[in-house]
Design a protein around this motif. Structure first.
Motif, PDB file in Angstrom:
ATOM      1  N   UNK A  54       1.045  -1.087  -0.381  1.00  0.00           N
ATOM      2  CA  UNK A  54      -0.311  -0.887  -0.289  1.00  0.00           C
ATOM      3  C   UNK A  54       1.029   0.969   0.289  1.00  0.00           C
ATOM      4  N   UNK A  55       1.901   1.427   0.419  1.00  0.00           N
ATOM      5  CA  UNK A  55       2.959   2.559   1.158  1.00  0.00           C
ATOM      6  C   UNK A  55       3.593   2.806  -0.279  1.00  0.00           C
ATOM      7  N   UNK A  56       3.873   1.559  -1.205  1.00  0.00           N
ATOM      8  CA  UNK A  56       4.265   2.008  -2.648  1.00  0.00           C
ATOM      9  C   UNK A  56       3.710   2.417  -3.480  1.00  0.00           C
ATOM     10  N   UNK A  57       2.689   1.894  -3.674  1.00  0.00           N
ATOM     11  CA  UNK A  57       1.266   1.808  -4.607  1.00  0.00           C
ATOM     12  C   UNK A  57       0.509   3.002  -4.570  1.00  0.00           C
ATOM     13  N   UNK A  58       1.100   4.268  -3.783  1.00  0.00           N
ATOM     14  CA  UNK A  58       0.388   5.660  -3.728  1.00  0.00           C
ATOM     15  C   UNK A  58       1.078   6.122  -4.310  1.00  0.00           C
ATOM     16  N   UNK A  59       2.468   5.840  -4.562  1.00  0.00           N
ATOM     17  CA  UNK A  59       3.263   6.762  -5.413  1.00  0.00           C
ATOM     18  C   UNK A  59       3.800   6.262  -6.975  1.00  0.00           C
ATOM     19  N   UNK A  60       4.097   4.842  -6.991  1.00  0.00           N
ATOM     20  CA  UNK A  60       4.535   4.703  -7.559  1.00  0.00           C
ATOM     21  C   UNK A  60       4.382   2.996  -7.977  1.00  0.00           C
ATOM     22  N   UNK A  61       4.431   2.930  -9.545  1.00  0.00           N
ATOM     23  CA  UNK A  61       3.968   1.243 -10.148  1.00  0.00           C
ATOM     24  C   UNK A  61       4.445   1.059 -11.283  1.00  0.00           C
ATOM     25  N   UNK A  62       4.512  -0.506 -11.379  1.00  0.00           N
ATOM     26  CA  UNK A  62       5.875  -0.765 -12.684  1.00  0.00           C
ATOM     27  C   UNK A  62       5.097  -1.042 -13.867  1.00  0.00           C
ATOM     28  N   UNK A  63       5.605   0.406 -14.530  1.00  0.00           N
ATOM     29  CA  UNK A  63       5.066   0.692 -15.391  1.00  0.00           C
ATOM     30  C   UNK A  63       5.947   0.363 -16.789  1.00  0.00           C
ATOM     31  N   UNK A  64       5.788  -0.126 -17.656  1.00  0.00           N
ATOM     32  CA  UNK A  64       6.120  -1.344 -18.995  1.00  0.00           C
ATOM     33  C   UNK A  64       7.539   0.329 -19.825  1.00  0.00           C
ATOM     34  N   UNK A  65       8.784  -0.354 -19.737  1.00  0.00           N
ATOM     35  CA  UNK A  65       9.995   0.056 -19.899  1.00  0.00           C
ATOM     36  C   UNK A  65      10.568   1.018 -19.038  1.00  0.00           C
ATOM     37  N   UNK A  66      10.444   0.625 -18.367  1.00  0.00           N
ATOM     38  CA  UNK A  66      10.826   1.316 -16.365  1.00  0.00           C
ATOM     39  C   UNK A  66      11.450   0.613 -15.475  1.00  0.00           C
ATOM     40  N   UNK A  67      12.660   1.134 -15.239  1.00  0.00           N
ATOM     41  CA  UNK A  67      13.817   0.175 -14.478  1.00  0.00           C
ATOM     42  C   UNK A  67      13.442   0.909 -12.945  1.00  0.00           C
ATOM     43  N   UNK A  68      13.440  -0.410 -11.722  1.00  0.00           N
ATOM     44  CA  UNK A  68      13.560   0.408 -10.671  1.00  0.00           C
ATOM     45  C   UNK A  68      14.750  -0.802  -9.673  1.00  0.00           C
ATOM     46  N   UNK A  69      15.257  -0.115  -8.772  1.00  0.00           N
ATOM     47  CA  UNK A  69      16.439  -0.863  -8.071  1.00  0.00           C
ATOM     48  C   UNK A  69      15.667  -0.899  -6.414  1.00  0.00           C
ATOM     49  N   UNK A  70      16.896  -1.834  -5.964  1.00  0.00           N
ATOM     50  CA  UNK A  70      15.913  -2.677  -4.667  1.00  0.00           C
ATOM     51  C   UNK A  70      17.379  -2.270  -4.299  1.00  0.00           C
ATOM     52  N   UNK A  71      18.097  -0.998  -3.350  1.00  0.00           N
ATOM     53  CA  UNK A  71      19.281  -1.080  -3.171  1.00  0.00           C
ATOM     54  C   UNK A  71      19.551  -1.304  -1.236  1.00  0.00           C
ATOM     55  N   UNK A  72      21.055  -1.561  -1.246  1.00  0.00           N
ATOM     56  CA  UNK A  72      21.187  -2.619   0.026  1.00  0.00           C
ATOM     57  C   UNK A  72      22.691  -2.865   0.557  1.00  0.00           C
ATOM     58  N   UNK A  73      23.102  -2.646   1.590  1.00  0.00           N
ATOM     59  CA  UNK A  73      24.086  -3.120   2.168  1.00  0.00           C
ATOM     60  C   UNK A  73      23.958  -4.924   1.864  1.00  0.00           C
ATOM     61  N   UNK A  74      25.085  -5.222   1.881  1.00  0.00           N
ATOM     62  CA  UNK A  74      25.445  -6.875   2.097  1.00  0.00           C
ATOM     63  C   UNK A  74      24.592  -7.593   3.761  1.00  0.00           C
ATOM     64  N   UNK A  75      23.385  -8.120   3.605  1.00  0.00           N
ATOM     65  CA  UNK A  75      22.354  -9.493   3.529  1.00  0.00           C
ATOM     66  C   UNK A  75      21.466  -7.686   5.078  1.00  0.00           C
ATOM     67  N   UNK A  76      20.982  -7.064   3.985  1.00  0.00           N
ATOM     68  CA  UNK A  76      19.849  -6.396   3.839  1.00  0.00           C
ATOM     69  C   UNK A  76      19.119  -6.633   3.552  1.00  0.00           C
TER      70      UNK A  76
END
Length: 252
Positions: A54-76
C-alpha cells in the motif's frame, strides 16, 4: 543530385536504425488523448501494475519500459525483498507473469525462502533436511508438499545463471516475453550482471550493466526490478548514479 543520390542509402539506414520517432504536434496530441483514455480505463499497460504494498502503490507502479532498483548493503535483504515483490505479483487475483533472474543464489536456495515463508518451517532446517524425528520429518514433508502445490501453478519463471551477461539476459527476456507474456523481470543483482570487460573498473562495469537493464526494459516493454549492493560509505553516491537510469530507487 549526384550527392543526394549517393546519400540516399545512408539516410535510409539511419532512418531504419533510429531508436526514437519524430511526430507532428497534431499526432502527439492525438496519441496523448488516446493514452489518457487508456489511463481512465485503468489499462495496466499504460498506468502500470501495482506492487502490492500500500505504501508503494500510492506513489509508484511497475510501468512498461521502466527500471527499478532495490538497493542495500550486504545481508540487507535485497534478495528477500525481490522475492517478496515477485510473489505478490504472481499470487494476486489477476496474476502477472514474471521472470526471476538469479545470478547470486542457486534455485534450491530461492525455493527454501519460498517454502519457509509459506510453511513457517525454519530455512536452516530446509537447507539441511533436518526435521527431527521420523514422525516430525513426515509431517514436515507433508506440509511442504501441500505448500508447493499452489507454487507450481504460479506464472513465475526462474533463470538461474552464475555468469550471465547483459546480452544473454536480453535474449532471455525476449524469449520469455514472447513465449510466456512476462511483464516484470526481477534481477538479483546488477553488480553480478556487469560484463567483466578488461581494463574497466567496477564503477564502469556497473554503469554499463545498469544502462543495459534500462535498455532491456525499454526494448521489450517490461518493468525491470534489480537489486544493487551498496556500502554505507558510498550508498548515496551509488543511488545517485543508478538514479540516472532508474525510475525508482528503494534504499533498504
Amino acid at each position: 543530385k549526384l550527392i543526394a543520390k549517393a546519400l540516399a542509402p545512408f539516410e535510409k539506414v539511419v532512418a531504419d536504425r533510429a531508436s526514437g520517432r519524430a511526430v507532428t504536434a497534431e499526432a502527439a496530441a492525438h496519441d496523448y488523448y488516446a493514452t489518457l483514455s487508456q489511463r481512465v480505463d485503468q489499462d495496466p499497460a499504460v498506468i502500470g501494475i501495482d506492487a502490492g504494498f500500500a505504501g508503494l502503490d500510492r506513489y509508484v507502479a511497475y510501468r512498461p519500459g521502466e527500471l527499478w532498483y532495490i538497493a542495500g548493503g550486504p545481508s540487507a535483504g535485497k534478495t528477500a525483498m525481490l522475492g517478496t515483490l515477485a510473489e505478490l505479483l504472481v499470487t494476486r487475483s489477476d496474476p502477472v507473469p514474471s521472470l526471476f533472474v538469479s545470478i547470486e543464489q542457486p534455485l534450491p536456495q530461492l525455493m527454501d525462502r519460498i517454502v519457509a515463508g509459506r510453511t513457517s518451517i525454519d530455512s536452516w532446517k530446509l537447507a539441511r533436511g533436518r526435521f527431527g524425528s521420523p514422525q516430525d520429518a513426515e509431517r514436515a514433508m507433508g506440509a511442504i508438499s501441500q505448500a508447493l502445490e499452489p507454487v507450481s501453478k504460479w506464472p513465475l519463471h526462474f533463470l538461474e545463471h552464475g555468469s550471465l551477461t547483459g546480452a544473454e539476459l536480453d535474449v532471455q527476456v525476449q524469449y520469455h516475453v514472447a513465449r510466456y507474456g512476462v511483464k516484470v523481470v526481477f534481477v538479483d543483482y546488477v553488480q553480478l550482471l556487469a560484463d567483466n570487460e578488461e581494463g574497466e573498473g567496477t564503477a564502469e562495469r556497473v554503469k554499463a550493466a545498469s544502462a543495459k537493464l534500462r535498455q532491456i526494459a525499454r526494448r521489450h516493454n517490461v518493468a525491470v526490478v534489480a537489486g544493487s549492493q551498496v556500502n554505507k560509505e558510498d550508498g548515496l553516491r551509488w543511488a545517485q548514479e543508478l538514479m540516472q537510469d532508474a525510475a525508482v530507487v528503494l534504499l533498504l
